[in-house]
Design a protein around this motif. Structure first.
Motif, PDB file in Angstrom:
ATOM      1  N   GLN A  53      -4.016  -3.403  -9.120  1.00 55.44           N
ATOM      2  CA  GLN A  53      -3.842  -2.080  -8.514  1.00 55.44           C
ATOM      3  C   GLN A  53      -5.218  -1.482  -8.232  1.00 55.44           C
ATOM      4  O   GLN A  53      -6.016  -1.298  -9.149  1.00 55.44           O
ATOM      5  N   VAL A 107       3.814   2.802  -8.663  1.00 57.71           N
ATOM      6  CA  VAL A 107       2.357   2.915  -8.686  1.00 57.71           C
ATOM      7  C   VAL A 107       1.978   3.484 -10.054  1.00 57.71           C
ATOM      8  O   VAL A 107       2.342   4.610 -10.394  1.00 57.71           O
ATOM      9  N   ARG A 108       1.262   2.706 -10.830  1.00 59.52           N
ATOM     10  CA  ARG A 108       0.992   3.052 -12.225  1.00 59.52           C
ATOM     11  C   ARG A 108       0.030   4.232 -12.350  1.00 59.52           C
ATOM     12  O   ARG A 108      -1.036   4.248 -11.735  1.00 59.52           O
ATOM     13  N   ARG A 136       0.847  -1.190   0.000  1.00 57.25           N
ATOM     14  CA  ARG A 136       0.000   0.000   0.000  1.00 57.25           C
ATOM     15  C   ARG A 136       0.887   1.245   0.000  1.00 57.25           C
ATOM     16  O   ARG A 136       1.889   1.314   0.728  1.00 57.25           O
ATOM     17  N   PHE A 137       0.492   2.215  -0.814  1.00 52.42           N
ATOM     18  CA  PHE A 137       1.259   3.451  -0.940  1.00 52.42           C
ATOM     19  C   PHE A 137       0.318   4.650  -0.881  1.00 52.42           C
ATOM     20  O   PHE A 137      -0.840   4.574  -1.316  1.00 52.42           O
ATOM     21  N   CYS A 160       4.615   6.676 -13.651  1.00 51.53           N
ATOM     22  CA  CYS A 160       4.277   6.157 -12.332  1.00 51.53           C
ATOM     23  C   CYS A 160       4.754   7.085 -11.223  1.00 51.53           C
ATOM     24  O   CYS A 160       5.630   7.931 -11.422  1.00 51.53           O
ATOM     25  N   CYS A 191       5.695   9.541  -2.889  1.00 57.07           N
ATOM     26  CA  CYS A 191       5.150   8.183  -2.866  1.00 57.07           C
ATOM     27  C   CYS A 191       5.674   7.517  -1.601  1.00 57.07           C
ATOM     28  O   CYS A 191       6.851   7.177  -1.507  1.00 57.07           O
ATOM     29  N   VAL A 206      -3.220   3.769  -2.495  1.00 58.13           N
ATOM     30  CA  VAL A 206      -3.330   2.767  -3.555  1.00 58.13           C
ATOM     31  C   VAL A 206      -2.723   1.451  -3.085  1.00 58.13           C
ATOM     32  O   VAL A 206      -1.636   1.431  -2.494  1.00 58.13           O
ATOM     33  N   GLU A 207      -3.427   0.369  -3.360  1.00 59.26           N
ATOM     34  CA  GLU A 207      -2.907  -0.970  -3.096  1.00 59.26           C
ATOM     35  C   GLU A 207      -2.386  -1.564  -4.402  1.00 59.26           C
ATOM     36  O   GLU A 207      -3.084  -1.532  -5.420  1.00 59.26           O
ATOM     37  N   THR A 208      -1.167  -2.072  -4.388  1.00 59.59           N
ATOM     38  CA  THR A 208      -0.563  -2.633  -5.594  1.00 59.59           C
ATOM     39  C   THR A 208      -0.175  -4.092  -5.370  1.00 59.59           C
ATOM     40  O   THR A 208      -0.028  -4.551  -4.232  1.00 59.59           O
ATOM     41  N   SER A 230       5.376   4.541   1.435  1.00 70.54           N
ATOM     42  CA  SER A 230       4.869   3.214   1.780  1.00 70.54           C
ATOM     43  C   SER A 230       4.011   3.302   3.037  1.00 70.54           C
ATOM     44  O   SER A 230       4.398   3.937   4.024  1.00 70.54           O
ATOM     45  N   CYS A 237      -4.033   7.755 -10.563  1.00 67.45           N
ATOM     46  CA  CYS A 237      -3.621   6.362 -10.775  1.00 67.45           C
ATOM     47  C   CYS A 237      -4.767   5.604 -11.451  1.00 67.45           C
ATOM     48  O   CYS A 237      -5.938   5.963 -11.315  1.00 67.45           O
TER      49      CYS A 237
END
Length: 283
Positions: free
Chosen positions: A31, A229-230, A2-3, A192, A258, A77-79, A260, A25
């Motif tokens: 994602q 993160v796209r 997660r970011f 990203c 960005c 965002v969860e990746t 974490s 994003c």
């Protein structure tokens, strides 16, 4: 993983202008956006839409006067990633490609693979499979192109980067994509947010299509590959630019972050992948 990602851009307007921002994003199978906000000060005429092969999310902002303009975006965002053993990759030629990958074989505005074909064959023709070629291309760009801010602009292309041997992440990715396509490997451009990128900024990497999946490479080696993160995906920066402007505003300030949200973060880099004989995909 997660970011929390954020970006802030501040402009000075003298005349009316139209902006196309790709700051948000995108959602993919791996994602997911937990929450997000986009603030525009002062308020302006806006609309949101998706476009392009990567279903990129754009915000169009139309201004009518002069003065300052600030755009602030934030999202949690969860990746997800997938690590694959290189030995299990299945090589496939253009005759077996799925239709969605075919456009990424062709030359594009900034990745003139047709003009790079002979150089690519001379440099990488001895490599036997798509992963070895893509990895060799990424390593060659890192070793032979100097990362130097201010040496290129929005008009710089892969051919010019090869000639000048300097540029920024955008140029590194364009050259690598051009070489990959010249060697018949589908390759695409990714913008990203990047955890641990120094200095913090928007980042660009590239992906290649092998055996039904897109695998990511960063020829700058400036950011861990599992910290990406796209934002947008396309044939090159013409499809996935963070901002395209019609008008003459002046950019006064930009801040990108960005962070974490998982506490301890174990970076996955080109070297850790090479040691484990693995390749990484952003899901």
């Amino acid at each position: 993983m997660r970011f929390r990602v954020s970006s802030q851009l501040e402009y000075q307007l003298e005349d009316p202008a139209t902006f196309f921002f790709a700051l948000k994003c995108i959602e993919t199978n791996g994602q997911h956006i937990e929450n997000e906000s986009l603030l525009i000060e002062p308020e302006a005429d806006t609309d949101d839409f998706t476009i392009g092969v990567g279903m990129n999310r754009f915000t169009r902002i139309r201004t009518s006067g002069s003065g300052p303009l600030a755009i602030r975006y934030q999202a949690d965002v969860e990746t997800s990633i997938q690590l694959t053993d290189v030995s299990s990759l299945i090589a496939e030629g253009p005759h077996l490609l799925v239709p969605d990958a075919v456009p990424f074989l062709f030359p594009s505005r900034y990745c003139q693979s047709d003009r790079l074909r002979q150089q690519a064959v001379d440099l990488f023709g001895h490599l036997e499979d798509p992963h070895a070629i893509a990895s060799g291309i990424s390593d060659w760009v890192f070793e032979h192109v100097t990362y130097r801010s201010g040496t290129s602009n929005e008009q710089s292309s892969a051919v010019e980067t090869l000639e000048q041997r300097q540029g920024v992440c955008r140029d590194f990715s364009h050259l690598a994509i051009g070489f990959c396509r010249a060697m018949n490997i589908p390759a695409r451009y990714v913008t990203c947010y990047s955890h641990l990128l120094e200095p913090p900024d928007f980042h660009a990497v590239f992906e290649v299509f092998i055996g039904g999946m897109w695998y990511v490479f960063d020829p700058t080696r400036l950011a861990p590959l599992n910290g990406l993160v796209r934002i947008a995906t396309g044939r090159d920066a013409a499809d996935a630019a963070v901002c395209t402007i019609f008008g003459n505003p002046v950019l006064n300030n930009i801040q990108v972050a960005c962070e974490s949200l998982d506490g301890e973060f174990a970076p996955i880099t080109r070297d850790t992948l090479h040691a484990a004989n693995q390749v990484i995909a952003l899901l």
